[in-house]
Scaffold this motif. Structure first.
Motif, PDB file in Angstrom:
ATOM      1  N   ASP A 126      11.103  -4.088   0.633  1.00  0.00           N
ATOM      2  CA  ASP A 126      10.559  -3.311  -0.476  1.00  0.00           C
ATOM      3  C   ASP A 126      11.677  -2.456  -1.038  1.00  0.00           C
ATOM      4  O   ASP A 126      12.805  -2.519  -0.569  1.00  0.00           O
ATOM      5  N   PHE A 127      11.367  -1.684  -2.040  1.00  0.00           N
ATOM      6  CA  PHE A 127      12.399  -0.957  -2.761  1.00  0.00           C
ATOM      7  C   PHE A 127      12.220   0.550  -2.650  1.00  0.00           C
ATOM      8  O   PHE A 127      12.550   1.294  -3.567  1.00  0.00           O
ATOM      9  N   VAL A 128      11.708   0.973  -1.489  1.00  0.00           N
ATOM     10  CA  VAL A 128      11.538   2.384  -1.159  1.00  0.00           C
ATOM     11  C   VAL A 128      12.236   2.617   0.178  1.00  0.00           C
ATOM     12  O   VAL A 128      12.003   1.889   1.138  1.00  0.00           O
ATOM     13  N   VAL A 157       0.823  -1.214   0.000  1.00  0.00           N
ATOM     14  CA  VAL A 157       0.000   0.000   0.000  1.00  0.00           C
ATOM     15  C   VAL A 157       0.859   1.266   0.000  1.00  0.00           C
ATOM     16  O   VAL A 157       0.514   2.249  -0.657  1.00  0.00           O
ATOM     17  N   HIS A 158       1.983   1.245   0.708  1.00  0.00           N
ATOM     18  CA  HIS A 158       2.765   2.469   0.897  1.00  0.00           C
ATOM     19  C   HIS A 158       3.947   2.605  -0.052  1.00  0.00           C
ATOM     20  O   HIS A 158       4.740   3.540   0.092  1.00  0.00           O
ATOM     21  N   THR A 159       4.096   1.682  -0.992  1.00  0.00           N
ATOM     22  CA  THR A 159       5.142   1.819  -2.007  1.00  0.00           C
ATOM     23  C   THR A 159       4.491   1.578  -3.362  1.00  0.00           C
ATOM     24  O   THR A 159       3.397   1.050  -3.459  1.00  0.00           O
ATOM     25  N   GLY A 175      20.727  -1.079   0.004  1.00  0.00           N
ATOM     26  CA  GLY A 175      21.177  -0.132  -1.008  1.00  0.00           C
ATOM     27  C   GLY A 175      20.002   0.525  -1.704  1.00  0.00           C
ATOM     28  O   GLY A 175      19.987   1.723  -1.938  1.00  0.00           O
ATOM     29  N   VAL A 176      18.997  -0.271  -2.025  1.00  0.00           N
ATOM     30  CA  VAL A 176      17.756   0.233  -2.610  1.00  0.00           C
ATOM     31  C   VAL A 176      16.633  -0.302  -1.738  1.00  0.00           C
ATOM     32  O   VAL A 176      16.330  -1.480  -1.764  1.00  0.00           O
ATOM     33  N   GLY A 177      16.068   0.551  -0.923  1.00  0.00           N
ATOM     34  CA  GLY A 177      14.934   0.150  -0.105  1.00  0.00           C
ATOM     35  C   GLY A 177      15.299  -0.271   1.299  1.00  0.00           C
ATOM     36  O   GLY A 177      16.321   0.122   1.845  1.00  0.00           O
ATOM     37  N   LYS A 178      14.425  -1.116   1.860  1.00  0.00           N
ATOM     38  CA  LYS A 178      14.568  -1.517   3.257  1.00  0.00           C
ATOM     39  C   LYS A 178      13.909  -2.872   3.456  1.00  0.00           C
ATOM     40  O   LYS A 178      13.155  -3.343   2.613  1.00  0.00           O
TER      41      LYS A 178
END
Length: 160
Positions: free
Chosen positions: A108-110, A85-87, A146-149
């Protein structure tokens, strides 16, 4: 019991499957089988939430004390829903079951980190996910990539 966030643990990215992963045992180089679930979650595909719950339920069919797998399902649903929902990106769910407990990560990637917020009664069902994770998990945290969390939680198999 005081619950706190802490760092750590690897994340694996893989195809949608339930599998076992070879791991080294603590003694004499023996190998053990570690049950693991890996699932790629499509961008904004909320059908992935009940699918992830079903796969987790199957993986945890004989795991932990009564009620622990229900908590794991609830918290996994929250993390998967938040990621979708948030990305505006795909996400990856990784669940690892060890002798003493369970670790669930949703990557995810954000880079934006989830926020703890006190839900407003007018918000309906929004704003409670991370509070549930904080309240019910034995440990939880957010790890930057590196990309996201990756947002993760752990549950002890024997805790009541």
């Amino acid at each position: 019991m005081k619950r706190q966030a802490r760092g750590g643990g690897p994340i694996a990215v893989g195809a949608s499957s339930v599998e076992t992963v070879e791991g080294k045992a603590a003694s004499a180089g023996e190998h053990t089988r570690t049950p693991q679930l890996k699932r790629r979650l499509g961008r904004a595909d909320l059908r992935a939430v009940p699918e992830a719950r079903r796969a987790l339920r199957e993986l945890l069919r004989h795991w932990g004390r009564p009620g622990r797998s229900d908590i794991a399902e609830l918290l996994t649903s929250e993390l998967v829903t938040n990621a979708l929902v948030h990305t505006d990106h795909d996400a990856v769910l990784t669940v690892t079951v060890g002798p003493g407990g369970l670790r669930v990560e949703v990557r995810d990637f954000v880079a934006r980190r989830p926020r703890l917020c006190v839900p407003n009664a007018d918000d309906g069902t929004h704003g409670r996910g991370i509070i549930l994770v904080q309240s019910l998990a034995d440990a939880w945290g957010v790890r930057a990539h590196g990309v996201g969390k990756a947002v993760w939680f752990e549950l002890d198999a024997g805790a009541a």
